[in-house]
Design a protein around this motif. Sequence first.
Motif, PDB file in Angstrom:
ATOM      1  N   ASP A  39     -85.636 -14.263  56.761  1.00  0.00           N
ATOM      2  CA  ASP A  39     -86.422 -14.425  55.414  1.00  0.00           C
ATOM      3  C   ASP A  39     -87.294 -13.432  55.412  1.00  0.00           C
ATOM      4  O   ASP A  39     -87.992 -12.780  56.136  1.00  0.00           O
ATOM      5  N   VAL A  40     -87.739 -13.121  53.871  1.00  0.00           N
ATOM      6  CA  VAL A  40     -88.545 -11.963  53.410  1.00  0.00           C
ATOM      7  C   VAL A  40     -89.951 -12.636  53.594  1.00  0.00           C
ATOM      8  O   VAL A  40     -90.360 -13.362  53.150  1.00  0.00           O
ATOM      9  N   ASP A  41     -90.793 -11.796  54.506  1.00  0.00           N
ATOM     10  CA  ASP A  41     -92.266 -12.256  54.259  1.00  0.00           C
ATOM     11  C   ASP A  41     -92.921 -11.289  53.325  1.00  0.00           C
ATOM     12  O   ASP A  41     -93.147  -9.978  53.417  1.00  0.00           O
ATOM     13  N   PRO A  42     -93.537 -11.820  52.261  1.00  0.00           N
ATOM     14  CA  PRO A  42     -93.983 -11.116  51.183  1.00  0.00           C
ATOM     15  C   PRO A  42     -95.335 -10.285  51.731  1.00  0.00           C
ATOM     16  O   PRO A  42     -95.558  -8.974  50.990  1.00  0.00           O
ATOM     17  N   GLN A  43     -95.800 -10.658  52.721  1.00  0.00           N
ATOM     18  CA  GLN A  43     -97.021  -9.825  53.216  1.00  0.00           C
ATOM     19  C   GLN A  43     -96.429  -8.665  54.118  1.00  0.00           C
ATOM     20  O   GLN A  43     -97.481  -7.687  54.393  1.00  0.00           O
ATOM     21  N   ASP A  44     -95.263  -8.680  54.839  1.00  0.00           N
ATOM     22  CA  ASP A  44     -94.976  -7.628  55.692  1.00  0.00           C
ATOM     23  C   ASP A  44     -93.404  -7.495  55.476  1.00  0.00           C
ATOM     24  O   ASP A  44     -92.636  -8.037  56.426  1.00  0.00           O
ATOM     25  N   THR A  45     -92.789  -6.904  54.388  1.00  0.00           N
ATOM     26  CA  THR A  45     -91.544  -6.799  53.977  1.00  0.00           C
ATOM     27  C   THR A  45     -91.007  -5.647  54.459  1.00  0.00           C
ATOM     28  O   THR A  45     -91.614  -4.408  53.882  1.00  0.00           O
ATOM     29  N   ASP A  46     -89.957  -5.456  55.092  1.00  0.00           N
ATOM     30  CA  ASP A  46     -89.247  -4.259  55.063  1.00  0.00           C
ATOM     31  C   ASP A  46     -88.419  -3.837  53.653  1.00  0.00           C
ATOM     32  O   ASP A  46     -88.158  -4.851  52.934  1.00  0.00           O
ATOM     33  N   TYR A  47     -88.482  -2.590  53.405  1.00  0.00           N
ATOM     34  CA  TYR A  47     -88.139  -2.197  52.144  1.00  0.00           C
ATOM     35  C   TYR A  47     -86.596  -2.673  51.898  1.00  0.00           C
ATOM     36  O   TYR A  47     -86.065  -2.916  50.698  1.00  0.00           O
ATOM     37  N   TRP A  48     -85.908  -2.594  53.066  1.00  0.00           N
ATOM     38  CA  TRP A  48     -84.518  -2.779  53.174  1.00  0.00           C
ATOM     39  C   TRP A  48     -84.107  -4.326  52.621  1.00  0.00           C
ATOM     40  O   TRP A  48     -83.442  -4.619  51.849  1.00  0.00           O
ATOM     41  N   LEU A  49     -84.714  -5.162  53.429  1.00  0.00           N
ATOM     42  CA  LEU A  49     -84.688  -6.448  53.041  1.00  0.00           C
ATOM     43  C   LEU A  49     -85.099  -6.956  51.573  1.00  0.00           C
ATOM     44  O   LEU A  49     -84.542  -7.764  51.010  1.00  0.00           O
ATOM     45  N   ALA A  50     -86.262  -6.238  51.358  1.00  0.00           N
ATOM     46  CA  ALA A  50     -86.750  -6.625  49.798  1.00  0.00           C
ATOM     47  C   ALA A  50     -85.804  -6.164  49.005  1.00  0.00           C
ATOM     48  O   ALA A  50     -85.382  -6.681  47.861  1.00  0.00           O
ATOM     49  N   THR A  51     -84.994  -5.288  49.064  1.00  0.00           N
ATOM     50  CA  THR A  51     -83.912  -4.648  48.269  1.00  0.00           C
ATOM     51  C   THR A  51     -82.858  -5.389  48.048  1.00  0.00           C
ATOM     52  O   THR A  51     -82.365  -5.841  47.224  1.00  0.00           O
ATOM     53  N   LEU A  52     -82.477  -5.757  49.625  1.00  0.00           N
ATOM     54  CA  LEU A  52     -81.342  -6.623  49.494  1.00  0.00           C
ATOM     55  C   LEU A  52     -81.219  -7.725  48.831  1.00  0.00           C
ATOM     56  O   LEU A  52     -80.389  -8.485  48.362  1.00  0.00           O
ATOM     57  N   ARG A  53     -82.588  -8.186  48.848  1.00  0.00           N
ATOM     58  CA  ARG A  53     -82.824  -9.676  48.337  1.00  0.00           C
ATOM     59  C   ARG A  53     -83.014  -9.862  46.716  1.00  0.00           C
ATOM     60  O   ARG A  53     -83.122 -10.751  46.137  1.00  0.00           O
ATOM     61  N   MET A  54     -83.022  -8.379  46.123  1.00  0.00           N
ATOM     62  CA  MET A  54     -83.151  -8.582  44.652  1.00  0.00           C
ATOM     63  C   MET A  54     -82.047  -9.114  44.039  1.00  0.00           C
ATOM     64  O   MET A  54     -80.964  -8.890  44.132  1.00  0.00           O
ATOM     65  N   PRO A  55     -82.195 -10.046  42.862  1.00  0.00           N
ATOM     66  CA  PRO A  55     -81.097 -10.735  42.158  1.00  0.00           C
ATOM     67  C   PRO A  55     -80.244  -9.723  41.744  1.00  0.00           C
ATOM     68  O   PRO A  55     -80.638  -8.459  41.236  1.00  0.00           O
ATOM     69  N   GLU A  56     -79.026  -9.609  41.435  1.00  0.00           N
ATOM     70  CA  GLU A  56     -77.922  -8.589  40.911  1.00  0.00           C
ATOM     71  C   GLU A  56     -77.160  -9.211  39.492  1.00  0.00           C
ATOM     72  O   GLU A  56     -77.073 -10.533  39.670  1.00  0.00           O
ATOM     73  N   SER A  57     -77.235  -8.146  38.821  1.00  0.00           N
ATOM     74  CA  SER A  57     -76.387  -8.671  37.678  1.00  0.00           C
ATOM     75  C   SER A  57     -74.989  -8.267  37.716  1.00  0.00           C
ATOM     76  O   SER A  57     -74.518  -7.105  38.456  1.00  0.00           O
ATOM     77  N   LYS A  58     -73.969  -9.064  37.586  1.00  0.00           N
ATOM     78  CA  LYS A  58     -72.568  -8.801  37.713  1.00  0.00           C
ATOM     79  C   LYS A  58     -71.946  -8.606  36.292  1.00  0.00           C
ATOM     80  O   LYS A  58     -70.780  -8.409  36.424  1.00  0.00           O
ATOM     81  N   ASP A  59     -72.656  -8.390  35.354  1.00  0.00           N
ATOM     82  CA  ASP A  59     -72.274  -8.253  33.854  1.00  0.00           C
ATOM     83  C   ASP A  59     -71.482  -6.975  33.966  1.00  0.00           C
ATOM     84  O   ASP A  59     -70.300  -6.862  33.191  1.00  0.00           O
ATOM     85  N   ASN A  60     -71.752  -5.822  34.648  1.00  0.00           N
ATOM     86  CA  ASN A  60     -71.229  -4.521  34.630  1.00  0.00           C
ATOM     87  C   ASN A  60     -70.398  -4.344  35.655  1.00  0.00           C
ATOM     88  O   ASN A  60     -70.170  -3.001  36.209  1.00  0.00           O
ATOM     89  N   SER A  61     -70.016  -5.350  36.247  1.00  0.00           N
ATOM     90  CA  SER A  61     -69.175  -5.124  37.595  1.00  0.00           C
ATOM     91  C   SER A  61     -67.728  -4.464  37.674  1.00  0.00           C
ATOM     92  O   SER A  61     -67.056  -4.762  36.588  1.00  0.00           O
ATOM     93  N   LYS A  62     -67.162  -3.499  38.338  1.00  0.00           N
ATOM     94  CA  LYS A  62     -66.058  -2.961  38.295  1.00  0.00           C
ATOM     95  C   LYS A  62     -64.891  -3.942  38.817  1.00  0.00           C
ATOM     96  O   LYS A  62     -63.860  -3.795  38.865  1.00  0.00           O
TER      97      LYS A  62
END
Length: 283
Positions: A220-243
């Motif tokens: 789980d990502v803690d908003p107060q103490d978030t590792d940048y990798w976890l934060a980036t990993l958790r970002m919603p992704e768009s699949k519209d331009n997927s190969k």
Amino acid sequence: MIRMPRRELVVALFTAAAIAAYYLYEWRNAMLSAARHDHQFVAFTIEPNRASSKTTMVSALPTDSPTTKSLLQLHAEFRESQRCMEERAIIRGNVSYGLQVALPPHIAGCDDMKGALRRKYETTAAAAKAGDVDAQMCYLMQGYGDRDSSFRLTDAEIAEYQSLGAQYVDAAFKRGDWRVVELLGYRVVDWAGLFINLEQWKDPAREYKAHQLFLLGAGDVDPQDTDYWLATLRMPESKDNSKLTAQEMQDSDAWAQETYDKYFISQPKLLKQPRVCTAEDTN
């Protein structure tokens, strides 16, 4: 890997600082390694694997016949060769980029990059064959050679990698080692050494698979103490331009869930990005 614009911006920012970050990271590891007393260093080599409660010496692979050197000695030599490479990398960075990074205490025999690369390859291969899983993961990162120093593996060594590398990848999955997922997710522009020639690299969906597998294992990502990798990993992704096609993504999602349930479900949740072939890279 499929990324939405906001994520691409984050990746671009980290890529822009890649060269400087590399040498700063090597410096950090060198400082940590140099600070250890010999007794502490030997103790570290036999410390239990924190994440899996297994020792880093245990391998799922059959090992070579006993040699005159113990597994502990082989592991210590492998780690020493890493420290030598850290020293040479700092020296190269200071010269190439005009840096002024302080050097760690000089390691005897670590006098040139070509010799350091040869030493690291041989000690890593020896420890890996003996069953050292940290060395096996580092072996997977092995490259063909180094143009500046003229170091290059022989044809026999490259051929051996094709066999051993595939075995080490399979063994890593079987023991639930997240470092192999980190390797699987490497992009072509990233450094993956001879790993790019293994069958696992040739799957066009491998980055997507690695990302989905990491999502399943992320804590789980803690908003107060978030590792940048976890934060980036958790970002919603768009699949519209997927190969990848919708079917390929569906099949990859199923693979990730099956692989997680089979090999990783009993492992602790990930709170930081796995690191491969560093001075502190235990699973």
